[in-house]
Design a protein around this motif. Structure first.
Motif, PDB file in Angstrom:
ATOM      1  N   TYR A  97      31.301  41.757  41.105  1.00 18.50           N
ATOM      2  CA  TYR A  97      31.814  40.381  41.140  1.00 18.50           C
ATOM      3  C   TYR A  97      31.674  39.762  42.527  1.00 18.50           C
ATOM      4  O   TYR A  97      32.411  38.844  42.886  1.00 18.50           O
ATOM      5  CB  TYR A  97      33.290  40.362  40.722  1.00 18.50           C
ATOM      6  CG  TYR A  97      33.513  40.815  39.311  1.00 18.50           C
ATOM      7  CD1 TYR A  97      33.255  39.962  38.252  1.00 18.50           C
ATOM      8  CD2 TYR A  97      33.965  42.097  39.034  1.00 18.50           C
ATOM      9  CE1 TYR A  97      33.443  40.373  36.943  1.00 18.50           C
ATOM     10  CE2 TYR A  97      34.164  42.517  37.735  1.00 18.50           C
ATOM     11  CZ  TYR A  97      33.906  41.655  36.689  1.00 18.50           C
ATOM     12  OH  TYR A  97      34.089  42.055  35.407  1.00 18.50           O
ATOM     13  N   ALA A  98      30.737  40.254  43.301  1.00 18.09           N
ATOM     14  CA  ALA A  98      30.587  39.814  44.686  1.00 18.09           C
ATOM     15  C   ALA A  98      30.364  38.305  44.796  1.00 18.09           C
ATOM     16  O   ALA A  98      30.938  37.650  45.664  1.00 18.09           O
ATOM     17  CB  ALA A  98      29.449  40.566  45.364  1.00 18.09           C
ATOM     18  N   PHE A  99      29.537  37.755  43.915  1.00 15.84           N
ATOM     19  CA  PHE A  99      29.246  36.318  43.990  1.00 15.84           C
ATOM     20  C   PHE A  99      30.525  35.497  43.867  1.00 15.84           C
ATOM     21  O   PHE A  99      30.754  34.565  44.643  1.00 15.84           O
ATOM     22  CB  PHE A  99      28.260  35.928  42.887  1.00 15.84           C
ATOM     23  CG  PHE A  99      27.978  34.457  42.835  1.00 15.84           C
ATOM     24  CD1 PHE A  99      27.151  33.864  43.774  1.00 15.84           C
ATOM     25  CD2 PHE A  99      28.546  33.659  41.851  1.00 15.84           C
ATOM     26  CE1 PHE A  99      26.893  32.501  43.736  1.00 15.84           C
ATOM     27  CE2 PHE A  99      28.287  32.298  41.803  1.00 15.84           C
ATOM     28  CZ  PHE A  99      27.459  31.727  42.754  1.00 15.84           C
ATOM     29  N   PHE A 100      31.377  35.858  42.932  1.00 12.66           N
ATOM     30  CA  PHE A 100      32.609  35.103  42.709  1.00 12.66           C
ATOM     31  C   PHE A 100      33.624  35.346  43.822  1.00 12.66           C
ATOM     32  O   PHE A 100      34.279  34.417  44.288  1.00 12.66           O
ATOM     33  CB  PHE A 100      33.213  35.468  41.350  1.00 12.66           C
ATOM     34  CG  PHE A 100      32.295  35.177  40.210  1.00 12.66           C
ATOM     35  CD1 PHE A 100      32.035  33.874  39.826  1.00 12.66           C
ATOM     36  CD2 PHE A 100      31.645  36.200  39.541  1.00 12.66           C
ATOM     37  CE1 PHE A 100      31.178  33.589  38.784  1.00 12.66           C
ATOM     38  CE2 PHE A 100      30.785  35.930  38.493  1.00 12.66           C
ATOM     39  CZ  PHE A 100      30.537  34.620  38.112  1.00 12.66           C
ATOM     40  N   ALA A 127      29.785  44.658  47.419  1.00 12.79           N
ATOM     41  CA  ALA A 127      29.397  44.402  46.036  1.00 12.79           C
ATOM     42  C   ALA A 127      30.595  43.981  45.188  1.00 12.79           C
ATOM     43  O   ALA A 127      30.441  43.289  44.187  1.00 12.79           O
ATOM     44  CB  ALA A 127      28.752  45.646  45.430  1.00 12.79           C
ATOM     45  N   GLN A 128      31.797  44.389  45.569  1.00 14.39           N
ATOM     46  CA  GLN A 128      33.036  44.015  44.882  1.00 14.39           C
ATOM     47  C   GLN A 128      32.987  44.334  43.394  1.00 14.39           C
ATOM     48  O   GLN A 128      33.433  43.552  42.563  1.00 14.39           O
ATOM     49  CB  GLN A 128      33.352  42.536  45.100  1.00 14.39           C
ATOM     50  CG  GLN A 128      33.616  42.143  46.525  1.00 14.39           C
ATOM     51  CD  GLN A 128      34.923  42.686  47.060  1.00 14.39           C
ATOM     52  OE1 GLN A 128      35.907  42.747  46.353  1.00 14.39           O
ATOM     53  NE2 GLN A 128      34.913  43.096  48.308  1.00 14.39           N
ATOM     54  N   TRP A 177      33.078  36.496  47.064  1.00 10.63           N
ATOM     55  CA  TRP A 177      32.670  35.916  48.339  1.00 10.63           C
ATOM     56  C   TRP A 177      32.523  34.397  48.248  1.00 10.63           C
ATOM     57  O   TRP A 177      32.744  33.687  49.234  1.00 10.63           O
ATOM     58  CB  TRP A 177      31.388  36.579  48.825  1.00 10.63           C
ATOM     59  CG  TRP A 177      31.626  38.022  49.162  1.00 10.63           C
ATOM     60  CD1 TRP A 177      31.118  39.098  48.511  1.00 10.63           C
ATOM     61  CD2 TRP A 177      32.473  38.538  50.194  1.00 10.63           C
ATOM     62  NE1 TRP A 177      31.592  40.254  49.081  1.00 10.63           N
ATOM     63  CE2 TRP A 177      32.426  39.943  50.109  1.00 10.63           C
ATOM     64  CE3 TRP A 177      33.268  37.957  51.172  1.00 10.63           C
ATOM     65  CZ2 TRP A 177      33.133  40.765  50.969  1.00 10.63           C
ATOM     66  CZ3 TRP A 177      33.982  38.781  52.037  1.00 10.63           C
ATOM     67  CH2 TRP A 177      33.907  40.159  51.932  1.00 10.63           C
ATOM     68  N   GLY A 178      32.183  33.906  47.071  1.00 12.11           N
ATOM     69  CA  GLY A 178      32.150  32.458  46.888  1.00 12.11           C
ATOM     70  C   GLY A 178      33.528  31.832  47.037  1.00 12.11           C
ATOM     71  O   GLY A 178      33.686  30.761  47.633  1.00 12.11           O
TER      72      GLY A 178
END
Length: 52
Positions: A10-13, A6-7, A15-16
Motif C-alpha cells: 500500500y506504499a502509493f496510498f 513498500a508498506q 506515502w501519497g
C-alpha cells in the motif's frame, strides 16, 4: 528497509497521504503568513489614519 517503504503493498496510498498532508501544511503556513501581512498592513493604515 524495503519492506518499510513498500508498506505491505500500500506504499502509493501511504506515502501519497503523507505527501498530501505535507503539501497542505505548507499551504496552510503560507496562507497564514499572507493573512498576517494583510492584518498588519491594515493595522498600520488605521494607526496612521488615527494619528492624523
Amino acid at each position: 528497509m524495503s519492506d518499510f517503504f513498500a508498506q505491505g503493498g500500500y506504499a502509493f496510498f501511504v506515502w501519497g497521504a503523507y505527501g498530501m498532508a505535507a503539501v497542505l501544511l505548507v499551504i496552510e503556513i503560507l496562507q497564514l503568513r499572507a493573512q498576517r501581512r494583510t492584518i498588519l498592513a491594515r493595522l498600520g493604515r488605521l494607526t496612521r489614519m488615527r494619528d492624523v
